[in-house]
Design an enzyme around this catalytic site. Sequence first.
Site, short mmCIF file in Angstrom:
data_model
loop_
_atom_site.label_atom_id
_atom_site.label_comp_id
_atom_site.label_asym_id
_atom_site.label_seq_id
_atom_site.Cartn_x
_atom_site.Cartn_y
_atom_site.Cartn_z
CD GLU A 136 48.58 37.66 39.35
OE1 GLU A 136 48.17 36.49 39.28
OE2 GLU A 136 48.48 38.47 38.39
CE LYS A 168 43.69 36.16 33.91
NZ LYS A 168 44.70 36.38 32.83
#
Length: 398
Positions: free
Chosen positions: A209, A225
């Site tokens: 990420e 997410k």
Amino acid sequence: MSENGPYGVETLPQIMIDVPGAPAGCRGRRVERARLQWRPADGGDPATLAQEFLAAHRIALDDLARPGTHDPDGVCGAALYLSAAAGARAAGGAPGAPSPVPALPDLVVVVYGHTDRPAARGAEDRPGGFWLGDWRDSWTPRQHADAVAAVRAAIGRGDVYQVNLVGHAAAPYVGDPRPALARLAALPGARYGGTLSGPGWTIGCASPETLIALEGGRLVTRPIKGTRPATLAGRRELLASAKERAEHVMIVDLERNDLARVARTGSVRVDELFAVRRWCDLWQAESTVSAAPVDGLGLAALLRAVCPGGSVTGAPKLAALDRIAALEPVGRGASMGALGWVGAGQIDLGLTIRTAAADAEHLHLWAGGGITWGSDPAAEVAEAAAKAAPVRALLAAG
């Protein structure tokens, strides 16, 4: 307060540097020139201290809207690590429980120069004995599930909309842990794979990420997410899940707001929404949000705007930090912070998910997930275990 040095190439062994986000073209030519290490007891604002230290070593990051040029013969750039607790402090939020890795500073800045001397093999390249004991979790599955229920109750009261809960585990070891931690970089999807070490500690990262990067003159963040097993059925389920999409969009909105604080008016945009990508044996949903930096934006203001990352805190961010401090029994240590590379016109910081750390006696690992009103406690416990499993397996194989 800080440790500054070493000041010359002659004082350091020539080892291969594999800091996440570092320019590949300089690999084997980088050598440490100076180092800053900071803990909250030292006082001051970590974001400001980082920018000032970099400027003192000829890495000017006081106007990110102004292009910079990499000097192949001068200062290469710097590794930057900022813990979640330091990020919370910089943002004015609750720092959470004490770290289980007190040897690890909360801010590390390591400035590298170039050298023409051939690099020696680093510790991560050398064979050696290593034994890892059993993992011991800092909370039981029941305690984890109860914390999920507590977040759902807070959401029901209107205190928060979403909170990311993180658990911790530790395992004793014997031998040199650095080769095992370095191998985390080989995990599939580890965009920010690499290591950073200091006296009595090492961080190993396999993060996919992007917390914040400067790409083509734009600030970019890629929040992740939403998680499912990396099967055809898991991909279909992730794409069809209203709960996962709502949780994801909520964090995208939070990241848009974070960037808007330091962006030119009207420049914030969502370049990609809810793209499904693979990390090890998991599908994860990722979006890309970008913005043009406002004139005069410095690194310190940028770090204060985006740290700690929205995908590992929640919404609203400061209220989520309060919930995290109340519910998590162990601090986040090396996890959920920032780790990567900065230089002239360069910023590439990963969010330290899928990250482990070593102190003198234990390896430490963290994993968790975002909690919304639609969360099922048992499913959240299982998701955290699934995220930790590939990292645990690779460390045990060391």
